[in-house]
Design a protein around this motif. Structure first.
Motif, PDB file in Angstrom:
ATOM      1  N   ARG A 179     -28.203  14.070 -53.071  1.00 43.19           N
ATOM      2  CA  ARG A 179     -28.955  13.135 -53.907  1.00 43.19           C
ATOM      3  C   ARG A 179     -29.950  12.390 -53.014  1.00 43.19           C
ATOM      4  NH1 ARG A 179     -27.569   7.791 -55.381  1.00 43.19           N
ATOM      5  NH2 ARG A 179     -25.569   8.081 -54.352  1.00 43.19           N
TER       6      ARG A 179
ATOM      7  N   ASP B 188     -22.342  12.527 -52.234  1.00 43.26           N
ATOM      8  CA  ASP B 188     -21.344  11.629 -52.820  1.00 43.26           C
ATOM      9  C   ASP B 188     -19.942  12.225 -52.754  1.00 43.26           C
ATOM     10  OD1 ASP B 188     -22.967   9.361 -53.739  1.00 43.26           O
ATOM     11  OD2 ASP B 188     -23.905  10.841 -55.041  1.00 43.26           O
TER      12      ASP B 188
ATOM     13  N   LYS C  39     -23.612   4.100 -55.156  1.00 47.38           N
ATOM     14  CA  LYS C  39     -24.356   5.045 -55.973  1.00 47.38           C
ATOM     15  C   LYS C  39     -24.995   4.325 -57.156  1.00 47.38           C
ATOM     16  CE  LYS C  39     -23.700   9.209 -58.703  1.00 47.38           C
ATOM     17  NZ  LYS C  39     -22.718  10.177 -59.162  1.00 47.38           N
TER      18      LYS C  39
END
Length: 63
Positions: free
Chosen positions: A21, A32, A60
Motif C-alpha cells: 500500500r 499491512d 492504517k
C-alpha cells in the motif's frame, strides 16, 4: 513527488511477494500483513528486506 502508477501495479514486498500500500504523504510502501514499511527515496522504493522498518497496522488509514 509521486511514484509512477505503473510501478505501483507491479511492485511487491520482497518478504512475502504480496502487494504493498502506497502512502504518498509519508513516502512509504506498507505491507499491512507483516507490519512493515519500505521507504521511498527520490521516487525510488528501497525494497530491501534489510531496510524494512516496523509499521503499526493501527496507523492504517481506514477513512
Amino acid at each position: 513527488m509521486s511514484i509512477d502508477p505503473k510501478l505501483l501495479n507491479v511492485v511487491v514486498c520482497p518478504k512475502d511477494k504480496g502487494p504493498l500500500r502506497y502512502l504518498e504523504e509519508e513516502q512509504l510502501l506498507v505491507n499491512d500483513r507483516l507490519g512493515i514499511a519500505y521507504r521511498i527515496e527520490e521516487d525510488i522504493p528501497v525494497l530491501l528486506e534489510s531496510e524494512a522498518q516496523p509499521y503499526e497496522a493501527h496507523r492504517k488509514n481506514t477513512d
